[in-house]
Design a protein around this motif. Structure first.
Motif, PDB file in Angstrom:
ATOM      1  N   ALA A 141      -6.573  -0.379 -36.621  1.00 20.61           N
ATOM      2  CA  ALA A 141      -5.980   0.419 -35.732  1.00 20.61           C
ATOM      3  C   ALA A 141      -6.131  -0.098 -34.124  1.00 20.61           C
ATOM      4  O   ALA A 141      -5.335  -0.047 -33.471  1.00 20.61           O
ATOM      5  N   GLN A 142      -7.034  -0.742 -33.982  1.00 20.58           N
ATOM      6  CA  GLN A 142      -7.325  -1.528 -32.619  1.00 20.58           C
ATOM      7  C   GLN A 142      -6.237  -2.604 -32.701  1.00 20.58           C
ATOM      8  O   GLN A 142      -5.718  -2.908 -31.494  1.00 20.58           O
ATOM      9  N   ALA A 143      -6.157  -3.329 -33.710  1.00 24.96           N
ATOM     10  CA  ALA A 143      -5.001  -4.433 -33.498  1.00 24.96           C
ATOM     11  C   ALA A 143      -3.616  -4.131 -33.401  1.00 24.96           C
ATOM     12  O   ALA A 143      -2.873  -4.774 -32.386  1.00 24.96           O
ATOM     13  N   LEU A 144      -3.435  -2.796 -33.900  1.00 22.69           N
ATOM     14  CA  LEU A 144      -2.128  -2.551 -33.681  1.00 22.69           C
ATOM     15  C   LEU A 144      -1.884  -1.878 -32.550  1.00 22.69           C
ATOM     16  O   LEU A 144      -0.693  -1.740 -32.129  1.00 22.69           O
ATOM     17  N   THR A 145      -2.727  -1.508 -31.894  1.00 28.04           N
ATOM     18  CA  THR A 145      -2.571  -0.988 -30.407  1.00 28.04           C
ATOM     19  C   THR A 145      -1.997  -1.955 -29.558  1.00 28.04           C
ATOM     20  O   THR A 145      -1.330  -1.615 -28.467  1.00 28.04           O
ATOM     21  N   ALA A 163      -5.603   0.497 -44.270  1.00 28.39           N
ATOM     22  CA  ALA A 163      -4.611   1.150 -43.850  1.00 28.39           C
ATOM     23  C   ALA A 163      -4.524   2.595 -44.618  1.00 28.39           C
ATOM     24  O   ALA A 163      -3.531   3.165 -44.313  1.00 28.39           O
ATOM     25  N   VAL A 164      -5.241   2.604 -45.541  1.00 28.74           N
ATOM     26  CA  VAL A 164      -5.145   3.883 -46.370  1.00 28.74           C
ATOM     27  C   VAL A 164      -5.356   5.359 -45.423  1.00 28.74           C
ATOM     28  O   VAL A 164      -4.562   6.197 -45.577  1.00 28.74           O
ATOM     29  N   ASN A 165      -5.997   5.157 -44.714  1.00 25.83           N
ATOM     30  CA  ASN A 165      -6.613   6.286 -43.795  1.00 25.83           C
ATOM     31  C   ASN A 165      -5.484   6.414 -42.505  1.00 25.83           C
ATOM     32  O   ASN A 165      -5.880   7.182 -41.589  1.00 25.83           O
ATOM     33  N   LEU A 166      -4.451   5.497 -42.569  1.00 26.18           N
ATOM     34  CA  LEU A 166      -3.767   5.390 -41.163  1.00 26.18           C
ATOM     35  C   LEU A 166      -2.423   5.845 -41.689  1.00 26.18           C
ATOM     36  O   LEU A 166      -1.626   5.264 -42.295  1.00 26.18           O
ATOM     37  N   THR A 175     -10.535   0.513 -41.148  1.00 27.08           N
ATOM     38  CA  THR A 175      -9.472   1.315 -40.451  1.00 27.08           C
ATOM     39  C   THR A 175      -9.563   1.217 -39.120  1.00 27.08           C
ATOM     40  O   THR A 175      -8.508   0.808 -38.403  1.00 27.08           O
ATOM     41  N   LYS A 176     -10.667   1.061 -38.279  1.00 27.99           N
ATOM     42  CA  LYS A 176     -10.862   1.155 -36.984  1.00 27.99           C
ATOM     43  C   LYS A 176     -10.384  -0.232 -36.379  1.00 27.99           C
ATOM     44  O   LYS A 176      -9.676  -0.460 -35.495  1.00 27.99           O
ATOM     45  N   LEU A 177     -10.537  -1.266 -37.153  1.00 26.91           N
ATOM     46  CA  LEU A 177     -10.209  -2.744 -36.741  1.00 26.91           C
ATOM     47  C   LEU A 177      -8.784  -2.981 -36.621  1.00 26.91           C
ATOM     48  O   LEU A 177      -8.312  -3.375 -35.818  1.00 26.91           O
TER      49      LEU A 177
END
Length: 207
Positions: free
Chosen positions: A140-144, A167-170, A136-138
């Motif tokens: 989220a970083q890409a979508l920023t 993406a499950v936890n986003l 999830t962290k990777l």
């Protein structure tokens, strides 16, 4: 035929691509899109609200008192809707709110919604959506790089299970295949990412 840039996950341009005119180059039709959204939201309603009718509430069926000569109003049942603890008259019962609209009409609404996103520069074609690890962290970083905190719709086929897992936890990210595209998700998305190799499949399904 609309032409857009092809970017990587860092939002750097790596090429250009011509989007299918039949899907991404239509004239926006707000009324048709609105109708499709209302239909889709109605189909998602649970419809589980329920009340008890006079035949379902507890209470005797005996007449409370005789009809005449008591000085009181006529009464035939303790379960009458006009009494406290009586049954409901027109209260809700479990039901389905679902209805459908013609397939061609819904397809036209989806094409209109996608075309509007292209005109608003909120749709990006991405060359590759592979992550080093399905974390999830990777993701989220890409979508920023495309905008922090926005609701993102990612269109990727069945071969990107790792992307779906990440993406499950986003809560603001939804991953669907070309077949899973729908008008409501497109309308509320502030950012749409489509994998370049999925464009032919999107045209095949929705053209």
């Amino acid at each position: 035929m609309p032409t857009v840039d092809v970017v990587d996950l860092k939002k750097k341009k790596v090429g250009t691509v011509d989007l299918p005119q039949e899907v991404f180059g239509c004239e926006p039709r707000a009324a048709l899109v609105h109708e499709a959204v209302i239909m889709q939201r109605a189909c998602e309603r649970q419809g589980t609200a329920s009340t008890l009718r006079r035949g379902e509430v507890s209470g005797s069926g005996k007449k409370p008192w005789k009809q005449k000569h008591t000085g009181r109003a006529r009464a035939g049942s303790l379960r009458s809707p006009v009494w406290r603890h009586g049954g409901s008259v027109f209260g809700p019962k479990p039901r389905s709110y679902a209805y459908s609209m013609p397939r061609k009409k819904y397809r036209a609404a989806l094409q209109s919604a996608l075309s509007a996103k292209v005109a608003e520069s909120k749709l990006f074609v991405v060359s590759d959506l592979s992550l080093q690890q399905p974390k999830t962290k990777l993701l989220a970083q890409a979508l920023t790089n495309f905008g922090a905190g926005v609701y993102a719709l990612i269109v990727a086929g069945a071969g990107h299970t790792g992307l779906a897992q990440a993406a499950v936890n986003l809560p603001n990210v939804c991953v669907v295949g070309p077949e899973g595209l729908n008008v409501y998700d497109i309308v509320r998305a502030e950012l749409i990412l489509i994998l370049e190799r999925e464009l032919p499949r999107v045209k095949e399904v929705w053209a």
